[in-house]
Design an enzyme around this catalytic site. Structure first.
Site, PDB file in Angstrom:
ATOM      1  N   ASP A 159      -0.329  22.708  67.691  1.00  0.00           N
ATOM      2  CA  ASP A 159       1.037  22.714  68.427  1.00  0.00           C
ATOM      3  C   ASP A 159       1.851  23.961  68.047  1.00  0.00           C
ATOM      4  O   ASP A 159       1.706  24.600  67.154  1.00  0.00           O
ATOM      5  CB  ASP A 159       1.772  21.436  68.282  1.00  0.00           C
ATOM      6  N   LYS A 201       2.865  23.526  74.174  1.00  0.00           N
ATOM      7  CA  LYS A 201       3.254  23.370  75.524  1.00  0.00           C
ATOM      8  C   LYS A 201       4.447  24.492  75.905  1.00  0.00           C
ATOM      9  O   LYS A 201       5.381  24.115  75.282  1.00  0.00           O
ATOM     10  CB  LYS A 201       3.571  21.969  75.810  1.00  0.00           C
ATOM     11  N   MET A 257      14.163  16.277  69.753  1.00  0.00           N
ATOM     12  CA  MET A 257      14.223  16.713  70.730  1.00  0.00           C
ATOM     13  C   MET A 257      15.344  16.627  71.723  1.00  0.00           C
ATOM     14  O   MET A 257      15.027  16.380  73.078  1.00  0.00           O
ATOM     15  CB  MET A 257      12.892  16.520  71.662  1.00  0.00           C
TER      16      MET A 257
END
Lengths: 282, 282
Positions: free
Chosen positions: B56, B78, B192
């Site tokens: 990631d 992402k 997050m």
């Protein structure tokens, strides 16, 4: 400020109070769930330089072996029958050892700040002006879920994960907010809840959690004799029959993914021909 | 069953589908919060034998350096603007690589089973008959609390700790159970949640959590540029101004113990003369 000598006999024998010396420090170290391979690299290295190791009962012998052979080892395990050390004694012991100029590795099972009473030891060190560093560790819930292949959070079935303790003295009930824990779509991990499993399940069901909610019991997390039992919330009490090691109760929809039958720690499948790699020296 | 090839162009370029070979496996590895010293020994060793690393965006370069120089590195980060890989693509990629007979290190920031979507990857591997092991990691909340000296659980002020995600797309609200999270005497850690901090604080206060509840924001946990801001729940939104790295919001009475001014990673105080020990080879 002067510190008081330890009160208990056991603690008195181990501490020599001859005034502060430079260089001492307390390292509050997460020892992980038991498997020495699940220590962090940092924990492993600091442990290897310790003058003295002060450890709980749950820290496995294989982890203690990573300290230098010459390092003094002091167990402050809390026994059910008689507490050789109470928390105040442990605080005083750590401070006294650091003031002798020693590098003190204070080893705690799992992570020092998840049900480890690490906050109290940090606060005591700070108040005494003793340098205290904390090294995080893999708390048992993470290791248990990894080995079972059951995620703590999961799209659609676990948007949150909560850790609580089921510990309560004697016949007392654990003081938990049942309504909060009964909310669906979250994983609840109960540390030290084995002896209260039936009660905990009943309270959660009373508070609205579905009796069919998947549940997983993991005893001796990450050790060769780890045992995993997949059940449902309404079977939690019965499923604990015969267990007496340290165990986690894991409750939540995502526990449906648990593989109860996978071996505790699968051998490494890489180039080493399937032989498990174990920690030697860090 | 036959697997479909990856759909995206980027994924197609990287996978050669020439039928299953023996010996391949996926290791879903918790890369910890960023500091390579906070990897577990097991993670470190398995990573050092990988043929291919699939990682990631949040995995730090220092951690990636622990893989063999010859290992192929594939970022499946992402990105906000364009998702080079969606979750389905990642699942197919892992399966295809393992079927080539490769040891695949699937590195995820923190722990694979805490907001890492690891459960989906394990399930996909299982369905495809691909061997998949999970190595737990130090999730960011543990490292952030250790460095700040603020325990996640603490007698009298935090009987539980809950991890949730504040992530929500665009203007959407994170779908959280505010009533549950507003219960006092627990630590709530929001992963997050930076861009929604003001909203989250408002919702928690509306649901009954005291505006004066201590709060801690930790950006870039465990990295040299870690930043810690101690505030209160009602100041959470304002306090996030100027932050844009990955960050945790930590809310609860025990956060009163946080030392915002301590350096991110204090040098080792043992016999090495204060020099921080860094990971070289595991």
């Amino acid at each position: 400020m002067p510190i008081e000598p330890p009160k208990s006999k056991a603690a008195k024998r181990l501490v020599v109070l001859d005034g502060p010396r430079a260089g001492g420090a307390v390292w509050l170290i997460g020892a992980g769930p038991g498997d020495p391979e699940l220590l962090t690299v940092k924990a492993c290295r600091v442990l290897a330089t310790a003058d003295v190791v002060v450890h709980d009962g749950l820290v496995s012998p294989a982890v203690l072996d990573l300290a230098p052979a010459a390092a003094r080892r002091i167990s402050v395990a809390k026994r059910k029958a008689h507490h050789s050390y109470d928390q105040e004694d442990i605080n005083r012991l750590l401070i006294a050892l650091a003031r002798e100029g020693l590098v003190v590795a204070r080893l705690k099972g799992g992570d020092p700040f998840v049900f480890g009473r690490g906050g109290e030891e940090v606060a005591a060190c700070r108040a005494a002006g003793v340098e205290c560093q904390v090294i995080p560790g893999v708390t048992a819930a993470l290791a248990a879920s990894a080995a079972a292949g059951a995620p703590l959070t999961h799209r659609g079935s676990a948007q949150a994960v909560t850790f609580v303790t089921g510990h309560a003295t004697g016949d007392a009930e654990p003081e938990l907010d049942w309504r909060t824990l009964a909310t669906a779509n979250q994983t609840v991990v109960i540390y030290m809840g084995l002896s209260k499993a039936a009660l905990i399940a009943a309270r959660l069901i009373d508070a609205g959690r579905a009796p069919s909610t998947p549940a997983l019991i993991v005893e001796n997390v990450s050790l060769p004799h780890e045992r995993r039992i997949a059940t449902r919330l309404d079977g939690l009490g019965d499923a604990t029959a015969g267990l007496d090691g340290p165990a986690l109760l894991m409750i939540g929809e995502a526990m449906a993914l648990a593989r109860a039958d996978a071996p505790p720690s699968l051998p490494f499948m890489g180039r080493e021909g399937g032989a498990a790699i174990r920690v030697g020296k860090c």
